[in-house]
Scaffold this motif. Structure first.
Motif, short mmCIF file in Angstrom:
data_model
loop_
_atom_site.label_atom_id
_atom_site.label_comp_id
_atom_site.label_asym_id
_atom_site.label_seq_id
_atom_site.Cartn_x
_atom_site.Cartn_y
_atom_site.Cartn_z
N VAL A 62 1.05 -1.30 0.60
CA VAL A 62 -0.19 0.07 -0.01
C VAL A 62 0.90 1.64 0.05
CG1 VAL A 62 -1.69 1.14 1.32
CG2 VAL A 62 -1.94 -1.00 1.55
N GLU A 64 0.33 5.49 1.04
CA GLU A 64 -0.76 6.50 1.06
C GLU A 64 -0.01 7.56 1.28
OE1 GLU A 64 -1.20 5.54 5.28
OE2 GLU A 64 -2.05 3.70 4.56
N CYS A 65 -1.30 8.46 0.17
CA CYS A 65 -1.09 9.61 0.35
C CYS A 65 -2.27 10.73 0.85
CB CYS A 65 -0.96 9.48 -1.68
SG CYS A 65 -0.91 11.54 -2.34
N GLU A 66 -1.24 11.71 1.72
CA GLU A 66 -2.22 12.53 1.99
C GLU A 66 -2.32 14.11 1.81
OE1 GLU A 66 -3.73 13.15 6.78
OE2 GLU A 66 -1.61 11.76 6.54
N ASN A 95 -10.15 6.12 -1.87
CA ASN A 95 -10.32 7.45 -1.34
C ASN A 95 -10.88 7.73 -0.27
OD1 ASN A 95 -8.23 8.56 -3.81
ND2 ASN A 95 -9.46 8.45 -4.96
N LEU A 99 -7.25 10.79 2.10
CA LEU A 99 -6.25 9.84 1.94
C LEU A 99 -7.10 9.36 1.20
CD1 LEU A 99 -3.81 8.73 3.90
CD2 LEU A 99 -5.52 6.49 4.26
N SER A 100 -5.54 9.07 0.17
CA SER A 100 -5.79 8.12 -0.77
C SER A 100 -4.75 7.47 -1.20
CB SER A 100 -5.52 8.99 -2.60
OG SER A 100 -5.64 7.90 -3.56
N LYS A 101 -5.75 5.67 -0.79
CA LYS A 101 -4.04 4.68 -0.91
C LYS A 101 -4.14 3.94 -1.91
CE LYS A 101 -5.14 3.84 3.97
NZ LYS A 101 -5.71 2.06 5.02
N THR A 103 -3.25 0.17 -3.31
CA THR A 103 -3.32 -1.21 -3.14
C THR A 103 -3.08 -1.52 -4.39
OG1 THR A 103 -4.91 -0.31 -1.43
CG2 THR A 103 -4.17 -2.73 -1.58
#
Length: 166
Positions: A62, A64-66, A95, A99-101, A103
């Motif tokens: 994963v 993760e983008c915040e 989303n 936060l966007s993940k 995976t």
């Protein structure tokens, strides 16, 4: 920290820190009236620094983008400047507000590489980069990753006696 004894409250140099609920109270000999105003300050996205991830082949990974933004940011993911869409090559984008993940349910060799997360709203955009790497990669001490070339090492060892003759 903002106050006024006048019927007007002027907020100069508005910033995101001055967003919130403001209260106006009017008092006379008969009664008191209170009204509130919710001030929203819009600003472009600011993305947290990306964290590289090491994942073994066949495992789940994963990224993760915040992003901090008002209005809330929309996210886009890219691999080597090619946009990734949900379901692309077994990747899933989720989303959840800020936060966007991205995976990877079953990491393959083709998944390793550079990824970019872009957060966008009507006021601008911001991005951060990630590296998805495998177990044959080693940390270089600066947070980056260098791939260990096993075959190159074997080749060097095989030719070392030849080189030492000169």
């Amino acid at each position: 920290d903002l106050a006024s004894d006048d019927e007007l409250l002027e907020i100069s140099s508005i910033s995101r820190q001055k967003a919130g609920v403001y209260e106006c109270t009017a008092v006379n000999d008969i009664d008191t009236d209170v009204q509130t105003v919710d001030i929203t300050v819009n600003y472009p996205p600011s993305v947290s620094e990306g964290r590289d991830a090491g994942v073994t082949l066949g495992q789940r990974g994963v990224l993760e983008c915040e992003a901090d933004a008002v209005p809330e940011a929309d996210f886009e993911w890219y691999k080597d400047n090619r946009r990734i869409f949900n379901g692309f090559d077994g990747m899933e984008i989720i989303n959840l507000g800020s936060l966007s993940k991205l995976t990877f349910h079953n990491v393959s060799d083709g998944d390793y590489g550079n990824y970019t997360c872009v957060a966008i709203n009507k006021l601008g955009s911001s991005n951060t980069n990630f590296l998805l790497y495998g177990p044959r990669a080693v940390q270089d001490g600066s947070g980056g990753v260098k791939t260990a070339h096993f075959h190159t090492c074997l080749l060097f060892i095989a030719f070392l006696p030849f080189l030492l003759r000169f």
